[in-house]
Design a protein around this motif. Structure first.
Motif, PDB file in Angstrom:
ATOM      1  N   PHE A  60     -15.955  48.624 -72.427  1.00 39.64           N
ATOM      2  CA  PHE A  60     -15.879  47.840 -73.656  1.00 39.64           C
ATOM      3  C   PHE A  60     -14.426  47.567 -74.044  1.00 39.64           C
ATOM      4  CE2 PHE A  60     -20.260  49.467 -74.337  1.00 39.64           C
ATOM      5  CZ  PHE A  60     -20.885  48.255 -74.581  1.00 39.64           C
ATOM      6  N   THR A  64     -12.758  43.865 -74.653  1.00 47.09           N
ATOM      7  CA  THR A  64     -12.081  43.424 -75.874  1.00 47.09           C
ATOM      8  C   THR A  64     -10.660  42.943 -75.602  1.00 47.09           C
ATOM      9  OG1 THR A  64     -11.355  45.681 -76.393  1.00 47.09           O
ATOM     10  CG2 THR A  64     -13.450  44.958 -77.319  1.00 47.09           C
ATOM     11  N   ALA A  68     -12.439  38.614 -78.150  1.00 46.82           N
ATOM     12  CA  ALA A  68     -12.703  39.260 -79.437  1.00 46.82           C
ATOM     13  C   ALA A  68     -14.216  39.325 -79.628  1.00 46.82           C
ATOM     14  CB  ALA A  68     -12.057  38.469 -80.566  1.00 46.82           C
ATOM     15  N   MET A  69     -14.727  40.513 -79.934  1.00 48.23           N
ATOM     16  CA  MET A  69     -16.168  40.695 -80.110  1.00 48.23           C
ATOM     17  C   MET A  69     -16.448  41.430 -81.415  1.00 48.23           C
ATOM     18  SD  MET A  69     -17.496  41.576 -76.229  1.00 48.23           S
ATOM     19  CE  MET A  69     -16.385  42.966 -76.003  1.00 48.23           C
ATOM     20  N   PRO A  70     -16.106  40.824 -82.544  1.00 51.49           N
ATOM     21  CA  PRO A  70     -16.322  41.520 -83.818  1.00 51.49           C
ATOM     22  C   PRO A  70     -17.783  41.828 -84.107  1.00 51.49           C
ATOM     23  CG  PRO A  70     -15.708  39.217 -84.171  1.00 51.49           C
ATOM     24  CD  PRO A  70     -15.483  39.493 -82.728  1.00 51.49           C
ATOM     25  N   LEU A  72     -19.692  43.288 -82.302  1.00 51.29           N
ATOM     26  CA  LEU A  72     -20.002  44.617 -81.782  1.00 51.29           C
ATOM     27  C   LEU A  72     -20.004  45.679 -82.879  1.00 51.29           C
ATOM     28  CD1 LEU A  72     -18.189  45.234 -78.354  1.00 51.29           C
ATOM     29  CD2 LEU A  72     -20.636  45.371 -78.859  1.00 51.29           C
ATOM     30  N   TYR A 110     -18.562  50.790 -80.209  1.00 48.84           N
ATOM     31  CA  TYR A 110     -17.903  50.600 -81.503  1.00 48.84           C
ATOM     32  C   TYR A 110     -16.400  50.841 -81.450  1.00 48.84           C
ATOM     33  CZ  TYR A 110     -16.594  51.423 -86.374  1.00 48.84           C
ATOM     34  OH  TYR A 110     -15.971  51.372 -87.584  1.00 48.84           O
ATOM     35  N   GLU A 113     -13.425  48.163 -79.991  1.00 48.26           N
ATOM     36  CA  GLU A 113     -13.303  46.961 -80.819  1.00 48.26           C
ATOM     37  C   GLU A 113     -12.833  47.302 -82.225  1.00 48.26           C
ATOM     38  OE1 GLU A 113     -13.581  42.848 -81.909  1.00 48.26           O
ATOM     39  OE2 GLU A 113     -13.222  43.991 -80.078  1.00 48.26           O
ATOM     40  N   SER A 114     -13.325  48.408 -82.780  1.00 49.46           N
ATOM     41  CA  SER A 114     -12.896  48.780 -84.127  1.00 49.46           C
ATOM     42  C   SER A 114     -11.417  49.158 -84.135  1.00 49.46           C
ATOM     43  CB  SER A 114     -13.739  49.936 -84.667  1.00 49.46           C
ATOM     44  OG  SER A 114     -13.516  51.125 -83.931  1.00 49.46           O
ATOM     45  N   ARG A 116      -9.149  47.865 -82.125  1.00 47.18           N
ATOM     46  CA  ARG A 116      -8.419  46.593 -82.035  1.00 47.18           C
ATOM     47  C   ARG A 116      -8.351  45.924 -83.403  1.00 47.18           C
ATOM     48  NH1 ARG A 116      -9.116  41.303 -81.995  1.00 47.18           N
ATOM     49  NH2 ARG A 116     -11.342  41.514 -82.427  1.00 47.18           N
ATOM     50  N   GLY A 322      -6.965  46.997 -75.870  1.00 46.98           N
ATOM     51  CA  GLY A 322      -8.370  47.381 -75.876  1.00 46.98           C
ATOM     52  C   GLY A 322      -8.663  48.477 -74.873  1.00 46.98           C
ATOM     53  N   SER A 390      -8.167  37.707 -77.080  1.00 50.78           N
ATOM     54  CA  SER A 390      -8.691  38.188 -78.355  1.00 50.78           C
ATOM     55  C   SER A 390      -7.879  37.653 -79.519  1.00 50.78           C
ATOM     56  CB  SER A 390      -8.700  39.717 -78.377  1.00 50.78           C
ATOM     57  OG  SER A 390      -7.401  40.207 -78.184  1.00 50.78           O
TER      58      SER A 390
END
Length: 401
Positions: A60, A64, A68-70, A72, A110, A113-114, A116, A322, A390
């Protein structure tokens, strides 16, 4: 915190997610009491949560770095909660492992991405990242209390109640993503060239985090049972010990961010690991209720470097933030769960104290590795460098708004 609502909301959301990391250890005494699990079998539950998480978090993290995969954030929060909520419904050991593993995947998705998003919102502030980490530590600390409140006077069939923090955490993600999507002054982010990466230092850092993970996960798996043995107490003594182990992390994270503003991160981490050596020794060998004091000191010592290690990893690998977050915040932390079954087998064949004794060496190894680490220089502006995927997507989101 008042000036940065995004960090506040991210910290609270982080707490909601990390309840499920702490819930795995908090459920162990109930599995032992209700299902007659041995130490080795019970530690297999921790292994299930850690194994897939160990593999998934770097994946993951790499994703990222490219996109960008907000989305998630809410999805992974719900997945983490659903797995724990379903873990107590079946008496089948296999299904229990499966549901706990599902929760582990949610937690794994989680964190990179969190981290980042938190770095974007914090604008590189050590204190802000400390507050973000504090949220996770509060979630850890609340886990034994939440689990005890949900099923302490009933049975494991009450675990569906534990989905409630996930619902709250997913709801909190919505205003966070809206706040970050608003136009902001300054550049949205830039990418460093690959030759800016200090891979050797990142590997040493990752090994140090692995050793920290082993001692923390080993204690979080067995300290509840150990406290009951040492104090001839009920499950309440175990709940208190686990709560202190997790609560001290809240103090450590904030303290680490504050100390890093005055001293460099590497030096602060060295001091913390030296404190942890003495504290872990006290947990294992101090008789009676005094062990609770050393449990708290151990937690502080192990958590002061926690958020600092995340930002150090990002600074050592500035072109792959990431991936760095997935490793320092995920993979190396989860690896500790892989060692828990070994400790369980050793405890079954000897004593729990004998099984925990090797954990004293872990912060020593982390301290030795930190002695070989440099403090990264402050990043310079790279406005002319091309933005990573991202960052470009973050900028596009703001433009579309």
């Amino acid at each position: 915190m008042r000036r940065n609502p995004s960090i506040f909301l991210l910290a609270v959301g982080h707490a909601c997610v990390d309840i499920y990391q702490g819930a795995v250890a908090a459920l162990i005494p109930f599995f032992v009491a209700e299902r007659d699990y041995t130490y080795a079998v019970a530690s297999g539950v921790v292994l299930a949560a850690s194994l897939l998480s160990s593999v998934a978090q770097p994946v993951f993290g790499a994703l990222t770095d490219r996109w960008a995969m907000p989305w998630l954030l809410p999805v992974s929060t719900l997945l983490g909660g659903a797995g724990i909520a379903l873990s107590g419904l079946s008496g089948s050991y296999g299904l229990t492992l499966f549901f706990v593993a599902v929760s582990g995947i949610g937690v794994a998705a989680y964190h990179p991405e969190s981290a980042r998003v938190a770095r974007l919102a914090s604008e590189g502030s050590h204190s802000a990242m400390g507050w973000f980490s504090l949220g996770g530590n509060v979630g850890f600390a609340l886990a034994p209390l939440v689990v005890s409140a949900a099923i302490g006077h009933g049975s494991l069939h009450w675990t569906p109640v534990l989905v409630l923090p996930a619902l709250a955490g997913a709801a909190l993600c919505v205003p966070v993503l809206r706040l970050l999507a608003r136009p902001q002054a300054g550049p949205s982010g830039t990418e460093a060239p690959r030759d800016a990466d200090d891979v050797a230092s990142f590997v040493k850092l990752s090994l140090a985090v692995v050793f920290r993970s082993i001692v923390f996960t080993g204690l979080s798996t067995f300290v509840s049972l150990y406290a009951q043995q040492r104090t001839q107490g009920s499950t309440a003594a175990g709940t208190v010990a686990l709560f202190l182990l997790f609560l001290g992390g809240a103090v450590g994270s904030v303290l680490g961010g504050s100390l890093a503003n005055r001293y460099d991160r590497v030096r602060v981490s060295r001091w913390s690991y030296l404190l942890s050596v003495a504290a872990v020794t006290g947990v294992i060998y101090t008789p009676g209720p005094a062990m609770f004091l050393f449990v708290a000191l151990t937690s502080v010592g192990l958590y002061v470097p926690f958020s600092l290690q995340v930002t150090l990893g990002q600074d050592y690998l500035p072109s792959r933030i990431g991936t760095a977050s997935g490793v320092t915040l995920g993979l190396t932390v989860s690896i500790g769960g892989l060692v828990s079954p070994l400790l369980g087998h050793l405890a079954d064949s000897t004593t729990l104290r004998t099984a925990l004794t090797p954990l004293i060496a872990m912060p020593v190894l982390s301290w030795l590795l930190f002695r070989a680490l440099p403090e990264p220089t402050a990043p310079t502006s790279r406005a002319a460098a091309p933005a990573p995927a991202s960052a470009r997507q973050d900028a596009q989101i703001r433009t579309d708004q």
